[in-house]
Design a protein around this motif. Structure first.
Motif, short mmCIF file in Angstrom:
data_model
loop_
_atom_site.label_atom_id
_atom_site.label_comp_id
_atom_site.label_asym_id
_atom_site.label_seq_id
_atom_site.Cartn_x
_atom_site.Cartn_y
_atom_site.Cartn_z
N ARG A 348 0.83 -1.22 0.00
CA ARG A 348 0.00 0.00 0.00
C ARG A 348 0.85 1.26 0.00
O ARG A 348 2.00 1.27 0.44
N VAL A 349 0.24 2.33 -0.48
CA VAL A 349 0.92 3.64 -0.50
C VAL A 349 0.89 4.23 0.91
O VAL A 349 -0.18 4.47 1.46
N ARG A 350 2.06 4.48 1.49
CA ARG A 350 2.15 5.01 2.85
C ARG A 350 2.43 6.50 2.88
O ARG A 350 2.13 7.16 3.88
N TRP A 351 3.02 7.04 1.80
CA TRP A 351 3.50 8.42 1.84
C TRP A 351 2.99 9.22 0.64
O TRP A 351 2.79 8.67 -0.44
N GLU A 352 2.80 10.50 0.86
CA GLU A 352 2.54 11.45 -0.21
C GLU A 352 3.69 12.45 -0.28
O GLU A 352 4.26 12.83 0.74
N TYR A 353 3.96 12.88 -1.49
CA TYR A 353 5.02 13.87 -1.70
C TYR A 353 4.51 15.26 -1.33
O TYR A 353 3.36 15.62 -1.61
N VAL A 354 5.38 16.05 -0.70
CA VAL A 354 5.10 17.46 -0.39
C VAL A 354 6.21 18.30 -1.01
O VAL A 354 7.39 18.11 -0.68
N HIS A 355 5.86 19.19 -1.92
CA HIS A 355 6.86 19.99 -2.61
C HIS A 355 7.46 21.04 -1.68
O HIS A 355 6.76 21.58 -0.84
N PRO A 356 8.81 21.30 -1.77
CA PRO A 356 9.72 20.85 -2.83
C PRO A 356 10.50 19.58 -2.51
O PRO A 356 11.10 19.01 -3.41
N ALA A 357 10.54 19.13 -1.29
CA ALA A 357 11.20 17.85 -1.00
C ALA A 357 10.79 17.42 0.40
O ALA A 357 11.51 17.61 1.37
N GLY A 358 9.61 16.83 0.48
CA GLY A 358 9.11 16.40 1.77
C GLY A 358 8.08 15.30 1.60
O GLY A 358 7.77 14.88 0.48
N GLN A 359 7.53 14.85 2.70
CA GLN A 359 6.56 13.78 2.66
C GLN A 359 5.66 13.84 3.88
O GLN A 359 6.05 14.33 4.93
N VAL A 360 4.43 13.38 3.70
CA VAL A 360 3.49 13.22 4.81
C VAL A 360 2.82 11.86 4.63
O VAL A 360 2.78 11.30 3.53
N ARG A 361 2.30 11.36 5.72
CA ARG A 361 1.54 10.12 5.64
C ARG A 361 0.31 10.33 4.76
O ARG A 361 -0.40 11.32 4.89
N ARG A 362 0.06 9.38 3.88
CA ARG A 362 -1.15 9.48 3.06
C ARG A 362 -2.35 9.18 3.94
O ARG A 362 -2.40 8.12 4.61
N PRO A 363 -3.32 10.08 3.96
CA PRO A 363 -4.46 9.86 4.85
C PRO A 363 -5.43 8.82 4.29
O PRO A 363 -5.38 8.48 3.10
N VAL A 364 -6.29 8.34 5.14
CA VAL A 364 -7.38 7.46 4.73
C VAL A 364 -8.66 8.28 4.82
O VAL A 364 -9.08 8.70 5.90
N VAL A 365 -9.24 8.56 3.65
CA VAL A 365 -10.46 9.37 3.58
C VAL A 365 -11.48 8.60 2.75
O VAL A 365 -11.53 8.72 1.52
N GLY A 366 -12.26 7.76 3.39
CA GLY A 366 -13.21 6.93 2.66
C GLY A 366 -12.49 5.94 1.77
O GLY A 366 -11.41 5.44 2.09
N ARG A 367 -13.05 5.68 0.61
CA ARG A 367 -12.42 4.78 -0.35
C ARG A 367 -11.21 5.48 -0.97
O ARG A 367 -11.21 6.69 -1.19
N THR A 368 -10.19 4.72 -1.30
CA THR A 368 -8.94 5.28 -1.81
C THR A 368 -9.17 6.01 -3.13
O THR A 368 -9.87 5.52 -4.03
N ASP A 369 -8.54 7.19 -3.25
CA ASP A 369 -8.53 7.89 -4.53
C ASP A 369 -7.44 7.31 -5.41
O ASP A 369 -6.45 6.75 -4.94
N LEU A 370 -7.60 7.47 -6.72
CA LEU A 370 -6.57 7.04 -7.66
C LEU A 370 -5.46 8.07 -7.72
O LEU A 370 -5.66 9.26 -7.46
N GLY A 371 -4.27 7.60 -8.06
CA GLY A 371 -3.15 8.50 -8.24
C GLY A 371 -2.35 8.73 -6.97
O GLY A 371 -2.52 8.04 -5.95
N ALA A 372 -1.47 9.73 -7.04
CA ALA A 372 -0.46 9.94 -6.00
C ALA A 372 -0.97 10.71 -4.79
O ALA A 372 -0.26 10.79 -3.78
N PHE A 373 -2.20 11.26 -4.85
CA PHE A 373 -2.68 12.10 -3.74
C PHE A 373 -4.10 11.71 -3.37
O PHE A 373 -4.94 11.41 -4.22
N GLU A 374 -4.35 11.74 -2.08
CA GLU A 374 -5.69 11.57 -1.53
C GLU A 374 -6.27 12.95 -1.28
O GLU A 374 -5.67 13.77 -0.57
N ARG A 375 -7.43 13.21 -1.87
CA ARG A 375 -8.05 14.53 -1.65
C ARG A 375 -8.62 14.60 -0.24
O ARG A 375 -9.37 13.72 0.18
N ARG A 376 -8.24 15.66 0.50
CA ARG A 376 -8.74 15.85 1.86
C ARG A 376 -10.17 16.35 1.84
O ARG A 376 -10.54 17.13 1.00
#
Length: 376
Positions: A348-376
């Protein structure tokens, strides 16, 4: 004549700086233009196993070093310390040749490494295990170059690699040899000159939550795993530029599969700005699973027939916040929302990219969104 008090105090301070009281344990060395040790190479000459070298912010021109100590920490202190090669190299290889084991490099910048054989690196890793965090590598022939070491684990987090490569197709932003594992997270790779943005021969690869984009460069593959391996490519934004010299974004097994040829490609946003291409190019014999990825632009999802793939969706640029500036977060009403399928826990995807060089835990918001980011 008897020494003055100020002279005695000065000598005492020098002793404290250079030889801490606990001479048998780990020591901390401070480096800077106004300190007793003025350059990192001066610290390399006196440091021992387990020591920490704290480097003041500033630019250290032509200062190169070979680090032979084990369990060493090299850290910019109070800001990024910039090592600019200016024609110099350690052993004709790199700005820093790291020969010791279990080295940590944090908050440094290494630029301009060029050597006659064409593969001058910011860091040439020859020891076992390397962790690099919050660091920049640019305008070198290779950003990081490692040898083969089946016991070595390479970890890169929250770092930037840009405008590296010699333009020969043999040098890359990151080039990792046949090590045990490579992990790259929260990092920004862009602008490789003819070479790959990331190339790894590691037996295990974890490439999660990064932005990898060619921009205007003539890069080749965005991610090249030439020998396959047990690999996870997840939660990345991968953008192939219009001047890329190779039509594939991710290449797996192109130079012969070794070890465990298992690849999971999960929750990435793949963007192809060429007129044609392949998002994931797989060698015959690859075992791959492709799930929950977004595809932008022309091209086939994969080159290999019969590959298990679920919930991979082609979308337009209007799906995203600001695709012209590589911001591929989802807009409200996107067709990618709540469309993901389940993925086994270890992939599973554990991390999301934060520009310009960072990361945050990918949240769980209902059913998973497609792609690299989960919409809050």
């Amino acid at each position: 004549m008897r020494p003055t008090l100020s002279v005695l105090l000065g000598c005492l301070l020098c002793t404290v700086t250079l030889v801490p009281a606990d001479a048998g344990g780990p020591r901390t060395w401070r480096v800077g233009p106004d300190r007793e040790l003025r350059t990192p190479s001066a610290a390399a000459a006196v440091a021992r196993d387990g020591d920490t070298v704290l480097i003041d912010p500033g630019t250290y021109v032509g200062d190169v070093a070979t680090w032979t100590q084990d369990d060493l920490t090299l850290r910019g202190d109070g800001g990024r310390a910039h090592l600019r090669a200016a024609g110099a190299s350690a052993q004709g290889k790199a700005i820093w040749v790291i020969a010791g084991d279990r080295t940590t490099v944090d908050l440094v910048e290494l630029s301009g490494a060029t050597v006659p054989d064409g593969n001058g690196a910011g860091i040439r890793q020859e020891g076992t295990d390397l962790t690099v965090t919050r660091s920049w590598f640019h305008h070198n022939q290779d950003g990081i170059l490692t040898g083969a070491d089946p016991a070595s684990d390479i970890v890169i987090r929250r770092s930037r690699f840009f405008r590296n490569c010699a333009g020969d197709g043999l040098t890359h932003n990151i080039y990792v040899g046949a090590v045990r594992s490579l992990t790259v997270t929260g990092s920004y790779l862009w602008g490789a000159d003819t070479g790959h943005e990331l190339k790894s021969r590691a037996a295990r690869n974890t490439i999660v939550g990064n932005l990898i984009t060619d921009r205007d460069a003539t890069a080749s593959y965005s991610i090249d795993l030439p020998n396959g391996g047990r690999s996870l490519v997840a939660g990345n934004v991968v953008v192939q530029g219009p001047r890329s010299e190779n039509s594939a974004l991710v290449s797996y097994g192109a130079e012969g599969l070794t070890g465990t040829p298992q690849l999971w490609v999960v929750g990435n946003t793949f963007v192809n700005r060429r007129p044609a291409g392949t998002f994931v190019d797989l060698a015959a014999g690859s075992r791959a699973e492709l799930r929950n990825n977004l595809l932008v632009g022309p091209g086939e999802l994969t080159s290999l027939a019969g590959v298990p793939s679920r919930a991979n969706l082609r979308v337009g640029r209007g799906t995203f916040v600001d695709p012209a500036h590589d911001d591929f977060r989802l807009r409200a009403g996107s067709p990618a929302l709540d469309r993901g399928v389940r993925v086994p826990q270890r992939w599973r995807v554990r991390w999301e990219y934060v520009h310009p060089a960072g990361q945050v835990r990918r949240p769980v918001v209902g059913r998973t969104d497609l792609g690299a980011f989960e919409r809050r």
